[in-house]
Motif scaffolding. Structure first.
Motif, mmCIF file in Angstrom:
data_model
loop_
_atom_site.group_PDB
_atom_site.id
_atom_site.type_symbol
_atom_site.label_atom_id
_atom_site.label_comp_id
_atom_site.label_asym_id
_atom_site.label_seq_id
_atom_site.Cartn_x
_atom_site.Cartn_y
_atom_site.Cartn_z
ATOM 1 N N VAL A 16 0.841 -1.207 0.000
ATOM 2 C CA VAL A 16 0.000 0.000 0.000
ATOM 3 C C VAL A 16 0.875 1.256 0.000
ATOM 4 C CG1 VAL A 16 -1.694 1.338 1.321
ATOM 5 C CG2 VAL A 16 -2.052 -1.107 0.969
ATOM 6 N N LEU A 19 2.193 1.656 -3.542
ATOM 7 C CA LEU A 19 1.135 2.127 -4.442
ATOM 8 C C LEU A 19 0.803 3.593 -4.167
ATOM 9 C CD1 LEU A 19 -1.129 -1.049 -4.278
ATOM 10 C CD2 LEU A 19 0.165 -0.274 -6.284
ATOM 11 N N THR A 20 0.788 3.971 -2.890
ATOM 12 C CA THR A 20 0.533 5.371 -2.526
ATOM 13 C C THR A 20 1.629 6.273 -3.101
ATOM 14 O OG1 THR A 20 -0.578 4.681 -0.501
ATOM 15 C CG2 THR A 20 0.196 6.965 -0.580
ATOM 16 N N LEU A 22 3.412 5.716 -5.707
ATOM 17 C CA LEU A 22 3.306 5.743 -7.174
ATOM 18 C C LEU A 22 2.071 6.501 -7.667
ATOM 19 C CD1 LEU A 22 4.250 2.020 -7.900
ATOM 20 C CD2 LEU A 22 5.666 4.027 -8.397
ATOM 21 N N ALA A 23 1.088 6.678 -6.786
ATOM 22 C CA ALA A 23 -0.198 7.264 -7.194
ATOM 23 C C ALA A 23 -0.142 8.781 -7.232
ATOM 24 C CB ALA A 23 -1.308 6.784 -6.262
ATOM 25 N N ASP A 24 0.930 9.311 -7.738
ATOM 26 C CA ASP A 24 1.093 10.752 -7.919
ATOM 27 C C ASP A 24 1.863 10.932 -9.219
ATOM 28 O OD1 ASP A 24 1.471 13.663 -6.524
ATOM 29 O OD2 ASP A 24 3.285 13.066 -7.612
ATOM 30 N N LEU A 28 5.440 9.225 -9.938
ATOM 31 C CA LEU A 28 5.438 8.172 -10.966
ATOM 32 C C LEU A 28 6.440 8.505 -12.072
ATOM 33 C CD1 LEU A 28 4.158 5.560 -12.095
ATOM 34 C CD2 LEU A 28 2.381 6.982 -13.128
ATOM 35 N N VAL B 16 -2.437 6.481 -13.100
ATOM 36 C CA VAL B 16 -2.452 7.146 -11.791
ATOM 37 C C VAL B 16 -3.787 6.904 -11.078
ATOM 38 C CG1 VAL B 16 -2.390 9.391 -10.608
ATOM 39 C CG2 VAL B 16 -0.680 8.856 -12.343
ATOM 40 N N LEU B 19 -3.658 3.330 -9.753
ATOM 41 C CA LEU B 19 -2.772 3.242 -8.580
ATOM 42 C C LEU B 19 -3.413 3.908 -7.371
ATOM 43 C CD1 LEU B 19 0.592 4.034 -10.408
ATOM 44 C CD2 LEU B 19 -0.052 1.821 -9.418
ATOM 45 N N THR B 20 -4.097 5.043 -7.591
ATOM 46 C CA THR B 20 -4.793 5.714 -6.496
ATOM 47 C C THR B 20 -5.880 4.812 -5.924
ATOM 48 O OG1 THR B 20 -4.350 7.865 -7.485
ATOM 49 C CG2 THR B 20 -6.133 7.774 -5.871
ATOM 50 N N LEU B 22 -5.937 1.602 -5.952
ATOM 51 C CA LEU B 22 -5.322 0.451 -5.278
ATOM 52 C C LEU B 22 -4.613 0.844 -3.978
ATOM 53 C CD1 LEU B 22 -3.748 -1.297 -8.397
ATOM 54 C CD2 LEU B 22 -5.707 -2.128 -7.062
ATOM 55 N N ALA B 23 -4.286 2.123 -3.827
ATOM 56 C CA ALA B 23 -3.486 2.578 -2.689
ATOM 57 C C ALA B 23 -4.329 2.791 -1.441
ATOM 58 C CB ALA B 23 -2.738 3.862 -3.063
#
Lengths: 101, 101
Positions: A16, A19-20, A22-24, A28, B16, B19-20, B22-23
């Motif tokens: 998590v 993924l957090t 990477l979620a930007d 990324l 993104v 990933l968001t 999934l995070a």
């Protein structure tokens, strides 16, 4: 054990958190740029051309470092970033290559 | 084109956003549970046992739906969730399998 600079040991790397991180879009981009370099490459944190202030850039690299995605090392006056490719590949096989499609 | 319920077309699925989605530990659990089922399985949204209120559960499924990770379909009085496995695999090969290590 996480070291003094916030790098987790490989077995502590949490999905998590990764993924957090990477979620930007900017973080990324950093990871994708490092994936495009040769394995083990070290890049200066300013070399990614992130369109943000120094403190925001530092924040993004802290999130990447604490997630386990990158290792940061001091080289003289410079702070370099290196992708922890082998560590992430061993924990979550296929995750990094899925980012470069 | 995104449909009226917020399902994006496969080519509009954004990394993104995925990933968001999934995070988050609960949303990741939903996706992992769906991955453990047989391909094409439909699950009722309450069947995942998420320890949250109905409105919070609805929010999580909305994020999953709008990211493109799941398809939601109405079956009589029930709303079922289905993983868009082929769509995600075609856009980001290896991403889903990296989640079940």
């Amino acid at each position: 054990m996480t070291d003094a600079e916030g790098h987790p040991d490989v077995e502590e790397i949490d999905l998590v958190s990764v993924l957090t991180a990477l979620a930007d879009p900017l973080r990324l981009q950093v990871v994708r740029d490092l994936l495009a370099d040769e394995e083990g490459a070290e890049r200066h944190c300013t070399s990614f051309g992130l369109p943000v202030s120094k403190s925001t850039r530092s924040h993004h690299f802290k999130v990447l470092r604490e997630s386990g995605l990158i290792q940061q090392v001091d080289r003289g006056n410079s702070r370099m970033a290196q992708l922890r490719r082998a560590d992430i590949d061993s924990r979550f096989p296929g995750l990094l290559s899925a980012l470069i499609t």
